[in-house]
Scaffold this motif. Structure first.
Motif, PDB file in Angstrom:
ATOM      1  N   SER A 136      87.675  69.746  48.111  1.00  0.00           N
ATOM      2  CA  SER A 136      87.542  68.868  47.459  1.00  0.00           C
ATOM      3  C   SER A 136      88.778  68.397  46.747  1.00  0.00           C
ATOM      4  O   SER A 136      88.982  67.197  46.306  1.00  0.00           O
ATOM      5  CB  SER A 136      86.399  69.273  46.633  1.00  0.00           C
ATOM      6  N   SER A 137      89.671  69.122  46.078  1.00  0.00           N
ATOM      7  CA  SER A 137      90.665  68.931  45.341  1.00  0.00           C
ATOM      8  C   SER A 137      91.840  69.066  46.100  1.00  0.00           C
ATOM      9  O   SER A 137      93.045  68.925  45.438  1.00  0.00           O
ATOM     10  CB  SER A 137      90.795  69.837  44.168  1.00  0.00           C
ATOM     11  N   ASP A 138      91.865  69.537  47.499  1.00  0.00           N
ATOM     12  CA  ASP A 138      93.363  69.930  48.120  1.00  0.00           C
ATOM     13  C   ASP A 138      94.176  70.761  47.459  1.00  0.00           C
ATOM     14  O   ASP A 138      95.524  70.745  47.360  1.00  0.00           O
ATOM     15  CB  ASP A 138      94.011  68.574  48.135  1.00  0.00           C
ATOM     16  N   SER A 139      93.645  71.767  46.803  1.00  0.00           N
ATOM     17  CA  SER A 139      94.441  72.847  45.975  1.00  0.00           C
ATOM     18  C   SER A 139      94.347  74.196  46.794  1.00  0.00           C
ATOM     19  O   SER A 139      93.255  74.239  47.777  1.00  0.00           O
ATOM     20  CB  SER A 139      93.841  73.096  44.630  1.00  0.00           C
ATOM     21  N   TYR A 140      95.072  75.307  46.447  1.00  0.00           N
ATOM     22  CA  TYR A 140      95.270  76.189  47.367  1.00  0.00           C
ATOM     23  C   TYR A 140      94.926  77.435  46.413  1.00  0.00           C
ATOM     24  O   TYR A 140      95.597  77.642  45.318  1.00  0.00           O
ATOM     25  CB  TYR A 140      96.683  76.453  47.885  1.00  0.00           C
ATOM     26  N   THR A 141      93.902  78.495  46.898  1.00  0.00           N
ATOM     27  CA  THR A 141      93.908  79.655  46.058  1.00  0.00           C
ATOM     28  C   THR A 141      94.260  80.643  47.188  1.00  0.00           C
ATOM     29  O   THR A 141      94.036  80.695  48.147  1.00  0.00           O
ATOM     30  CB  THR A 141      92.454  79.692  45.358  1.00  0.00           C
ATOM     31  N   SER A 142      94.500  81.959  46.462  1.00  0.00           N
ATOM     32  CA  SER A 142      94.986  83.181  47.279  1.00  0.00           C
ATOM     33  C   SER A 142      94.079  84.424  46.798  1.00  0.00           C
ATOM     34  O   SER A 142      93.426  84.578  45.577  1.00  0.00           O
ATOM     35  CB  SER A 142      96.185  83.358  47.077  1.00  0.00           C
ATOM     36  N   ILE A 143      93.564  85.152  47.577  1.00  0.00           N
ATOM     37  CA  ILE A 143      92.943  86.317  47.491  1.00  0.00           C
ATOM     38  C   ILE A 143      93.553  87.611  48.430  1.00  0.00           C
ATOM     39  O   ILE A 143      93.905  87.522  49.500  1.00  0.00           O
ATOM     40  CB  ILE A 143      91.393  86.548  48.163  1.00  0.00           C
ATOM     41  N   VAL A 144      94.077  88.608  47.309  1.00  0.00           N
ATOM     42  CA  VAL A 144      94.412  89.743  47.977  1.00  0.00           C
ATOM     43  C   VAL A 144      93.498  90.669  48.588  1.00  0.00           C
ATOM     44  O   VAL A 144      92.549  91.282  47.959  1.00  0.00           O
ATOM     45  CB  VAL A 144      95.241  90.488  46.975  1.00  0.00           C
ATOM     46  N   ARG A 145      93.713  90.963  49.936  1.00  0.00           N
ATOM     47  CA  ARG A 145      92.923  91.836  50.615  1.00  0.00           C
ATOM     48  C   ARG A 145      93.578  93.225  51.118  1.00  0.00           C
ATOM     49  O   ARG A 145      94.720  93.168  51.134  1.00  0.00           O
ATOM     50  CB  ARG A 145      92.311  90.976  52.144  1.00  0.00           C
ATOM     51  N   GLU A 146      92.676  93.927  51.644  1.00  0.00           N
ATOM     52  CA  GLU A 146      93.251  95.454  51.939  1.00  0.00           C
ATOM     53  C   GLU A 146      92.746  95.858  53.322  1.00  0.00           C
ATOM     54  O   GLU A 146      91.675  95.577  53.670  1.00  0.00           O
ATOM     55  CB  GLU A 146      92.899  96.425  50.906  1.00  0.00           C
ATOM     56  N   ILE A 147      93.546  96.429  53.976  1.00  0.00           N
ATOM     57  CA  ILE A 147      93.061  97.269  55.361  1.00  0.00           C
ATOM     58  C   ILE A 147      93.475  98.675  55.347  1.00  0.00           C
ATOM     59  O   ILE A 147      94.807  98.856  55.167  1.00  0.00           O
ATOM     60  CB  ILE A 147      93.714  96.345  56.730  1.00  0.00           C
ATOM     61  N   SER A 148      92.408  99.459  55.555  1.00  0.00           N
ATOM     62  CA  SER A 148      92.924 100.893  55.623  1.00  0.00           C
ATOM     63  C   SER A 148      93.009 101.279  56.893  1.00  0.00           C
ATOM     64  O   SER A 148      92.126 101.251  57.603  1.00  0.00           O
ATOM     65  CB  SER A 148      91.849 101.778  54.544  1.00  0.00           C
ATOM     66  N   THR A 149      94.077 102.087  57.221  1.00  0.00           N
ATOM     67  CA  THR A 149      94.205 102.583  58.591  1.00  0.00           C
ATOM     68  C   THR A 149      94.476 104.209  58.199  1.00  0.00           C
ATOM     69  O   THR A 149      95.106 104.586  57.384  1.00  0.00           O
ATOM     70  CB  THR A 149      95.428 101.688  59.320  1.00  0.00           C
ATOM     71  N   GLY A 150      94.222 104.949  59.175  1.00  0.00           N
ATOM     72  CA  GLY A 150      94.679 106.345  59.188  1.00  0.00           C
ATOM     73  C   GLY A 150      93.758 107.323  59.839  1.00  0.00           C
ATOM     74  O   GLY A 150      92.877 106.874  60.599  1.00  0.00           O
ATOM     75  N   LEU A 151      93.594 108.561  59.335  1.00  0.00           N
ATOM     76  CA  LEU A 151      92.722 109.417  59.744  1.00  0.00           C
ATOM     77  C   LEU A 151      91.498 109.830  58.766  1.00  0.00           C
ATOM     78  O   LEU A 151      91.735 110.211  57.638  1.00  0.00           O
ATOM     79  CB  LEU A 151      93.455 110.781  60.211  1.00  0.00           C
ATOM     80  N   THR A 152      90.388 109.806  59.111  1.00  0.00           N
ATOM     81  CA  THR A 152      89.083 110.155  58.272  1.00  0.00           C
ATOM     82  C   THR A 152      88.104 111.242  59.056  1.00  0.00           C
ATOM     83  O   THR A 152      87.944 110.903  60.288  1.00  0.00           O
ATOM     84  CB  THR A 152      88.335 109.130  57.826  1.00  0.00           C
ATOM     85  N   ILE A 153      87.979 112.463  58.589  1.00  0.00           N
ATOM     86  CA  ILE A 153      87.370 113.404  59.215  1.00  0.00           C
ATOM     87  C   ILE A 153      86.065 113.664  58.365  1.00  0.00           C
ATOM     88  O   ILE A 153      86.071 114.046  57.159  1.00  0.00           O
ATOM     89  CB  ILE A 153      88.153 114.560  59.624  1.00  0.00           C
ATOM     90  N   LYS A 154      84.923 113.631  58.802  1.00  0.00           N
ATOM     91  CA  LYS A 154      83.531 113.999  58.268  1.00  0.00           C
ATOM     92  C   LYS A 154      83.032 115.279  58.536  1.00  0.00           C
ATOM     93  O   LYS A 154      82.930 115.424  60.083  1.00  0.00           O
ATOM     94  CB  LYS A 154      82.858 112.929  58.128  1.00  0.00           C
ATOM     95  N   ILE A 155      82.894 116.326  58.036  1.00  0.00           N
ATOM     96  CA  ILE A 155      82.193 117.690  58.530  1.00  0.00           C
ATOM     97  C   ILE A 155      80.895 117.992  57.737  1.00  0.00           C
ATOM     98  O   ILE A 155      80.823 117.823  56.546  1.00  0.00           O
ATOM     99  CB  ILE A 155      83.041 118.708  58.353  1.00  0.00           C
ATOM    100  N   SER A 156      79.767 118.319  58.368  1.00  0.00           N
ATOM    101  CA  SER A 156      78.649 118.662  57.872  1.00  0.00           C
ATOM    102  C   SER A 156      78.198 120.116  58.678  1.00  0.00           C
ATOM    103  O   SER A 156      78.127 119.910  59.919  1.00  0.00           O
ATOM    104  CB  SER A 156      77.702 117.707  58.246  1.00  0.00           C
ATOM    105  N   GLY A 157      78.403 121.093  57.875  1.00  0.00           N
ATOM    106  CA  GLY A 157      77.808 122.486  58.530  1.00  0.00           C
ATOM    107  C   GLY A 157      76.749 123.030  57.983  1.00  0.00           C
ATOM    108  O   GLY A 157      76.319 122.821  56.949  1.00  0.00           O
TER     109      GLY A 157
END
Length: 725
Positions: free
Chosen positions: A571-592
């Protein structure tokens, strides 16, 4: 501490070898509602025996082993669970089926209890060395016990267990086929219907309703129509010389049906349950002589359920009872008990304010009652016949027992008050327990006996959950053509002594908390040390996690990539920006979870994600700590497993593979940086590397106090494995 232990272990291995005589130790194992196959495997594992269990073994058992040797323990357990075993070449074969050679040629003895027919047929074919093929059997187990029988006799016995199956011998093999006529094949042979001079006789052991009706009307030469889907199985019917109408009614009564006749056609239909009840019901009258129906109506016990049975006539002081004899007899007996001359007696009502009336009545001495006490439904009162003297004694006794006990505070040690109320045994009344704002304190209201019973139950309920310690080691292995020249492990002996020495250089392992030597042995530890030295193995995680049995814990080792997402406002030819995140790596879930026999059931879920390359489009004018770029590609791999193991036995999870391409550029100084012409002085090499992520997890059941006995056991195990051989 672990470095000192490893040092002492190496010294222990270099000492003079003294042969140790094996001592016979007793077997002491306790299993509660465990799978039979798991019990057998655990027994063989403890005794160091080889065991083969076939498909016929199933079910659960509770058993306690307290034997001196493996053979005695195995014999007792198989007798208890109705199993059979035999030993061949030091291997024990366990089955629920026993097939032996008979006394004659081609004869066999078979013993099998509650075995699926498909499993039994397969085992017979293998042991008898004949071809046996069969259609699919119903999932109904069979029991076979037969001695000195031919294969044909045994197979006919099995086929006769299931309706509609026949045995045939063709081309040197046996075939058990389902002829598809299980329900109708034997129906005519199970009843006999005869007619002589218009009189019918019936003898039926078991038949269907429709088959019997069809045969009856066929002999009578009459027309009928079945307006019912009811095809009930009728059993044990024997009638002699009955006319057609009588025989028809006898059969219909058994099937719960009735009939009507229109245009000489019999229409047979279902008879509803309420209609049958009406036919069986009877109406009786009971006139009261000493009491009024108005007074008695409030005295009926609730368990008599008189609302649908009794109608009261106040004018004649009479009760009319409609129902079966079984329903009306208890009501009549009750009326006879209370409708007696009073002779100075009267009915009194007594109410309790603090304790339930059902609990209080058994506490009152029987000498205070002149008749049975009748509890008034939905109240805390009861009514009984009494006199003036008995009334005073009864009220005085009720005043003594109908008191509110003072509440007592009980402090919980390990569980919360909400958990206590949830898992209370039926012997403890929940209404006597009051939960407070403090989750560790409850109030109990009751007498001393009830309070002591509650404390006894609390000793069982208020116990801490088992704690599990997990040793976790995550290693990334990379394929390489380099040779293992740094591994240092040797075994040597001198000519004048029987001593043996093991020398190992495990420098890199001293920086790792995970006890690689104790869990996998010296050879594996030396190889692992060499791979770390040559950068073919990289430790990504080395930690110890602690958790409660039944609760989930997790471990994360992640990288966070931030990028700026540009959004255009149309509508106004303006620009906005949003900072996003991507998480990478190792995740271990344990249930004993720790079972009663201290076996640990562990559910492990590992997630490995990796960020791919990005095409940067950042602006040089940006001064933010974030990056203006398109979202990078990511790759994710997940593996989930469920394992049951003993405390201290390692679990290895592998299979998380990734392939990466590395670019290496070599250039001539100065010349390689010249635009365009510099390409002649630069060399680019692409290398494909495959990495594998391996997770080593060792769960331990934590106990209070030190465990020197367990450490001594570990040392002896390593000694027997590497020195005593």
């Amino acid at each position: 501490m672990k470095k000192v232990f490893l040092f002492l272990l190496i010294i222990f291995f270099t000492c003079t070898f003294i042969p140790l005589s094996a001592q016979e130790t007793g077997i002491s194992l306790n299993f509660r509602n465990q799978k039979i196959s798991d019990i057998l495997v655990s027994l063989a594992d403890v005794c160091g025996k080889s065991l083969v269990i076939d498909d016929s073994v199933s079910g659960t058992a509770t058993f306690n082993f307290a034997d001196a040797d493996f053979d005695t323990a195995l014999r007792r357990f198989t007798d208890y669970t109705r199993l059979y075993y035999e030993e061949k070449d030091n291997v024990y074969y366990i089955s629920r089926i026993q097939i032996l050679q008979g006394t004659g040629a081609g004869l066999f003895t078979v013993n099998a209890e509650d075995v699926m027919p498909s499993v039994l047929i397969k085992e017979l074919s293998r042991k008898m060395n004949i071809t046996i093929m069969a259609d699919t059997f119903p999932s109904v187990p069979a029991t076979v016990r037969i001695q000195d029988a031919s294969p044909e006799m045994i197979l006919r016995l099995i086929a006769s267990r299931y309706d509609g199956y026949d045995l045939a011998f063709e081309n040197g093999g046996y075939f058990i086929r389902n002829n598809g006529n299980a329900s109708g094949k034997k129906s005519d042979s199970r009843f006999t219907l005869t007619e002589e001079n218009g009189m019918y006789s019936l003898s039926a052991r078991k038949t269907s309703f429709s088959d019997l009706i069809t045969a009856l009307f066929k002999k009578a030469g009459s027309e009928y129509s079945l307006i019912t889907k009811n095809n009930t199985s009728l059993e044990n019917m024997y009638y002699d010389r009955k006319d057609f109408q009588t025989m028809l009614l006898l059969i219909l009564d058994q099937a719960g049906c009735d009939y009507t006749i229109k245009n000489n056609v019999y229409y047979i239909f279902d008879l509803q349950q309420k209609d049958i009840s009406k036919q069986l019901s009877d109406t009786q009258s009971f006139q009261l002589r000493y009491l009024s129906v108005t007074d008695v109506q409030s005295l009926f016990p609730s368990d008599l359920n008189t609302a649908s049975l009794i109608k009261a006539d106040k004018n004649t002081n009479t009760f009319y009872l409609t129902g079966s004899k079984k329903e009306t007899e208890p009501v009549i007996e009750f009326l006879k008990q209370i409708d007696v001359p009073l002779d100075g007696r009267f009915y009194g009502q007594y109410t309790f304010s603090n304790i339930p009336v059902s609990t209080a009545i058994p506490m009152i001495p029987k000498s205070l009652f002149l008749s049975d006490a009748v509890i008034i439904p939905n109240t805390s009162s009861f009514v009984t016949q009494t006199t003036k003297e008995k009334d005073e004694e009864l009220k005085a006794f009720i005043a003594k027992i109908d008191v509110q006990d003072a509440p007592r505070a009980v402090r919980l040690k390990f569980i919360k008050s909400s958990e206590l109320v949830k898992y209370l045994p039926p012997s403890i009344d929940k209404n006597r327990i009051t939960v407070t704002g403090d989750t560790n304190v409850v109030f109990f209201t009751g007498n001393d006996e009830q309070y002591n019973r509650f404390l006894d139950s609390l000793t069982v309920l208020d116990q801490p959950d088992e704690q599990i310690r997990y040793q976790l080691l995550v290693v990334q292995y990379q394929n390489s053509d380099s040779k293992n020249v740094s591994a240092s492990l040797s075994l040597s002996s001198t000519s004048d002594s029987q001593s043996a020495a093991i020398t190992a250089t495990l420098t890199n392992l001293f920086n790792i908390n995970f006890d690689v030597v104790s869990q996998f042995g010296l050879q594996a530890a030396a190889s692992f040390n060499a791979e770390i030295t040559e950068s073919r193995a990289k430790v990504l995680a080395d930690t110890t996690l602690n958790g409660i049995s039944g609760q989930d814990i997790s471990f994360e080792n992640k990288n966070i990539y931030r990028y700026r997402d540009i959004v255009t406002e149309s509508s106004s030819d303006s620009y906005t920006s949003i900072v996003r995140e991507i998480s990478t790596g190792l995740t271990i879930k344990i249930s004993g979870w720790v079972s009663g026999d201290e076996m640990i059931t562990v559910s492990v879920s590992a997630d490995l994600s990796k960020q791919g390359s990005t095409d940067s489009s950042s602006s040089s004018s940006s001064s933010s700590d974030t990056t203006d770029s398109t979202p990078p590609s990511t790759s994710e791999k997940t593996v989930t497993t469920n394992v049951r193991t003993k405390s201290g036995v390692p679990i290895i999870i592998s299979g998380l593979l990734q392939s990466e391409t590395d670019k290496t550029e070599t250039r001539v100084p100065v010349l390689g940086s010249i635009p365009v012409l510099g390409a002649l002085f630069r060399t680019t090499k692409d290398t494909l590397a495959t990495t594998e992520l391996v997770i080593y997890l060792v769960p331990f059941v934590e106990h209070n106090g030190s465990t020197p006995l367990q450490e001594e056991k570990n040392i002896r195990s390593l000694y027997d494995r590497y020195v005593a051989q």
